[in-house]
Structure formats: structure tokens, C-alpha cells
Design a protein around this motif. Sequence first.
Motif, PDB file in Angstrom:
ATOM      1  N   PRO A  11       0.795  -1.228   0.000  1.00  0.00           N
ATOM      2  CA  PRO A  11       0.000   0.000   0.000  1.00  0.00           C
ATOM      3  C   PRO A  11       0.830   1.282   0.000  1.00  0.00           C
ATOM      4  CG  PRO A  11      -0.332  -1.261   2.040  1.00  0.00           C
ATOM      5  CD  PRO A  11       0.533  -2.070   1.150  1.00  0.00           C
ATOM      6  N   LYS A  12       2.054   1.255   0.527  1.00  0.00           N
ATOM      7  CA  LYS A  12       2.875   2.476   0.592  1.00  0.00           C
ATOM      8  C   LYS A  12       3.784   2.658  -0.609  1.00  0.00           C
ATOM      9  CE  LYS A  12       2.777   3.706   5.298  1.00  0.00           C
ATOM     10  NZ  LYS A  12       2.944   5.007   5.817  1.00  0.00           N
ATOM     11  N   GLY A  13       3.979   1.619  -1.421  1.00  0.00           N
ATOM     12  CA  GLY A  13       4.851   1.773  -2.583  1.00  0.00           C
ATOM     13  C   GLY A  13       5.427   0.460  -3.075  1.00  0.00           C
ATOM     14  N   VAL A  14       6.462   0.583  -3.902  1.00  0.00           N
ATOM     15  CA  VAL A  14       7.109  -0.568  -4.529  1.00  0.00           C
ATOM     16  C   VAL A  14       8.609  -0.493  -4.276  1.00  0.00           C
ATOM     17  CG1 VAL A  14       7.553  -1.742  -6.726  1.00  0.00           C
ATOM     18  CG2 VAL A  14       5.371  -0.616  -6.346  1.00  0.00           C
ATOM     19  N   ILE A  15       9.209  -1.622  -3.891  1.00  0.00           N
ATOM     20  CA  ILE A  15      10.656  -1.708  -3.700  1.00  0.00           C
ATOM     21  C   ILE A  15      11.183  -2.835  -4.572  1.00  0.00           C
ATOM     22  CG2 ILE A  15      12.528  -2.164  -2.080  1.00  0.00           C
ATOM     23  CD1 ILE A  15      10.749  -1.108   0.150  1.00  0.00           C
ATOM     24  N   THR A  16      12.217  -2.536  -5.339  1.00  0.00           N
ATOM     25  CA  THR A  16      12.867  -3.536  -6.180  1.00  0.00           C
ATOM     26  C   THR A  16      14.293  -3.720  -5.687  1.00  0.00           C
ATOM     27  OG1 THR A  16      11.519  -2.847  -8.046  1.00  0.00           O
ATOM     28  CG2 THR A  16      13.468  -4.132  -8.554  1.00  0.00           C
ATOM     29  N   ARG A  17      14.723  -4.964  -5.595  1.00  0.00           N
ATOM     30  CA  ARG A  17      16.050  -5.282  -5.070  1.00  0.00           C
ATOM     31  C   ARG A  17      16.675  -6.398  -5.914  1.00  0.00           C
ATOM     32  NH1 ARG A  17      18.255  -4.207  -0.357  1.00  0.00           N
ATOM     33  NH2 ARG A  17      16.342  -3.500   0.603  1.00  0.00           N
ATOM     34  N   GLN A  18      17.971  -6.272  -6.180  1.00  0.00           N
ATOM     35  CA  GLN A  18      18.718  -7.316  -6.889  1.00  0.00           C
ATOM     36  C   GLN A  18      19.034  -8.448  -5.917  1.00  0.00           C
ATOM     37  OE1 GLN A  18      18.401  -6.436 -10.416  1.00  0.00           O
ATOM     38  NE2 GLN A  18      20.171  -7.746 -10.258  1.00  0.00           N
ATOM     39  N   LEU A  19      18.833  -9.670  -6.345  1.00  0.00           N
ATOM     40  CA  LEU A  19      19.190 -10.836  -5.539  1.00  0.00           C
ATOM     41  C   LEU A  19      20.547 -11.364  -5.987  1.00  0.00           C
ATOM     42  CD1 LEU A  19      15.880 -12.908  -5.424  1.00  0.00           C
ATOM     43  CD2 LEU A  19      16.939 -11.693  -3.548  1.00  0.00           C
ATOM     44  N   ARG A  20      21.247 -11.993  -5.070  1.00  0.00           N
ATOM     45  CA  ARG A  20      22.491 -12.678  -5.416  1.00  0.00           C
ATOM     46  C   ARG A  20      22.133 -13.943  -6.196  1.00  0.00           C
ATOM     47  NH1 ARG A  20      27.579 -10.751  -4.477  1.00  0.00           N
ATOM     48  NH2 ARG A  20      28.110 -12.937  -4.438  1.00  0.00           N
ATOM     49  N   PRO A  21      23.013 -14.408  -7.089  1.00  0.00           N
ATOM     50  CA  PRO A  21      22.705 -15.621  -7.853  1.00  0.00           C
ATOM     51  C   PRO A  21      22.587 -16.870  -6.970  1.00  0.00           C
ATOM     52  CG  PRO A  21      24.857 -14.717  -8.470  1.00  0.00           C
ATOM     53  CD  PRO A  21      24.240 -13.772  -7.515  1.00  0.00           C
ATOM     54  N   GLU A  22      23.168 -16.842  -5.760  1.00  0.00           N
ATOM     55  CA  GLU A  22      23.112 -18.006  -4.868  1.00  0.00           C
ATOM     56  C   GLU A  22      21.788 -18.107  -4.116  1.00  0.00           C
ATOM     57  OE1 GLU A  22      25.376 -15.420  -4.026  1.00  0.00           O
ATOM     58  OE2 GLU A  22      27.234 -16.162  -4.901  1.00  0.00           O
ATOM     59  N   ILE A  23      20.992 -17.028  -4.108  1.00  0.00           N
ATOM     60  CA  ILE A  23      19.774 -16.950  -3.297  1.00  0.00           C
ATOM     61  C   ILE A  23      18.541 -17.199  -4.162  1.00  0.00           C
ATOM     62  CG2 ILE A  23      18.406 -15.415  -1.822  1.00  0.00           C
ATOM     63  CD1 ILE A  23      21.067 -16.208  -0.589  1.00  0.00           C
ATOM     64  N   GLU A  24      17.591 -17.918  -3.573  1.00  0.00           N
ATOM     65  CA  GLU A  24      16.351 -18.262  -4.253  1.00  0.00           C
ATOM     66  C   GLU A  24      15.183 -17.895  -3.340  1.00  0.00           C
ATOM     67  OE1 GLU A  24      15.863 -22.050  -7.071  1.00  0.00           O
ATOM     68  OE2 GLU A  24      15.986 -22.492  -4.937  1.00  0.00           O
ATOM     69  N   VAL A  25      14.136 -17.294  -3.890  1.00  0.00           N
ATOM     70  CA  VAL A  25      12.960 -16.921  -3.104  1.00  0.00           C
ATOM     71  C   VAL A  25      11.750 -17.633  -3.686  1.00  0.00           C
ATOM     72  CG1 VAL A  25      11.495 -15.019  -2.322  1.00  0.00           C
ATOM     73  CG2 VAL A  25      13.934 -14.662  -2.569  1.00  0.00           C
ATOM     74  N   GLU A  26      10.980 -18.247  -2.788  1.00  0.00           N
ATOM     75  CA  GLU A  26       9.808 -19.026  -3.186  1.00  0.00           C
ATOM     76  C   GLU A  26       8.608 -18.534  -2.383  1.00  0.00           C
ATOM     77  OE1 GLU A  26       8.706 -23.760  -2.963  1.00  0.00           O
ATOM     78  OE2 GLU A  26      10.775 -23.116  -2.679  1.00  0.00           O
ATOM     79  N   ILE A  27       7.454 -18.346  -3.047  1.00  0.00           N
ATOM     80  CA  ILE A  27       6.263 -17.857  -2.369  1.00  0.00           C
ATOM     81  C   ILE A  27       5.270 -19.013  -2.246  1.00  0.00           C
ATOM     82  CG2 ILE A  27       4.291 -16.293  -2.510  1.00  0.00           C
ATOM     83  CD1 ILE A  27       7.457 -15.237  -4.098  1.00  0.00           C
ATOM     84  N   LYS A  28       4.861 -19.322  -0.982  1.00  0.00           N
ATOM     85  CA  LYS A  28       3.905 -20.400  -0.718  1.00  0.00           C
ATOM     86  C   LYS A  28       2.969 -19.987   0.402  1.00  0.00           C
ATOM     87  CE  LYS A  28       6.528 -24.628  -1.614  1.00  0.00           C
ATOM     88  NZ  LYS A  28       7.172 -25.755  -0.942  1.00  0.00           N
TER      89      LYS A  28
END
Length: 181
Positions: free
Chosen positions: A29-46
Motif C-alpha cells: 500500500p505504501k509503494g514498490v521496492i525492487t532489489r537485486q538478488l544474489r545468484p546463490e539466493i532463491e525466493v519461493e512464495i507459498k
Amino acid sequence: MSRIGKQPINLPEGVEISVKDNEITVKGPKGVITRQLRPEIEVEIKDGQALVSIKEETLQAKAFHGLFRTLIDNDVQGVTNGWDKTLEMTGVGYRAKMEEKNLILEVGFSHLVTIKPPEGIEFKVEGNDKMIVAGIRKDQVGHIAAKIRSVRPPEPYKGKGIHYLGEVIRRKEGKRAGATA
């Protein structure tokens, strides 16, 4: 494996996370943040949670695991509630005021100090001596608050200067106090 990195990030209602090409975007609701991830890191949404994991067990990947989990959690909190830091001024004649979006400081110099807020940062002044730095990125809010504090850091003899709300200033005895003892 990192204890902090293993913990899931709860996503409040209205917050969306999308991952694309080693780039994570957190929308709220307050905005959007974009961030670069390291190639070693993985994010999963469940199930309304984001899980941060590492692709390969290397020392560098383990070092970044907890860091990126915390950074993403800070971004989620930033787009829902926002972040703020409060600074106070102590000293005779020290004042802060707003002029449009800029913060104007009178801190004992022969000139006024003008601080322009970068994009995403907002200044508020309460009374003459309290300033609030607010925004959605925790690192940016802390950086700008530190920049304001560095204009006139508190000195140890009288405690005059700009300091964070609740910061304890270590005081020193003056020459005269030590000579009479």
C-alpha cells in the motif's frame, strides 16, 4: 544454514512479491521496492509466506542467506507500515523548519544548512527541535538520518548537537571539575 534465513517471511494482506531474473519486487500500500538478488539466493512464495533458500551450500551463499531474508522482511514491513527515525536537537538557538519539502537547520553556523530529501524520503518537523525522517526503505531512512546527525553531532561536554531520540550521549568532565577533586 542460517537460523534467520530458515524463518519464513509472513506476507500481510495487500503485499505482493514477484521474483524475475534475480530481481525481487515487493508491492504494498505504501509503494514498490525492487532489489537485486544474489545468484546463490532463491525466493519461493507459498501460502502467504516467502521462503528464502540457497541454491548451493557454499560459504558465500550461507553468508548471504540470513542477510537477504532480513532485507526482504524489511522491504515487506516498509511497504506496509513504512520506516521512520526521529532526531532531536539540543542547544541554544538550534532550530529546524520546513521550506517546501526541504529541511532547514540552524545549528550555530554562520549559514543555514539545507537538506533536500531524495526520492522516497519525507521530512517532518515537530516543534523547533524534533525532526522525523520517514520512508519505505529502511537503509535509505537510516542513511539520511545519519547524514542529518553528521551536520552537528553531539559534543561530549555540554551535549549540544543533533542526536537520535533516546540516544545516550557520553558526557565528559571539564578541566575545572577534574582539577578541584
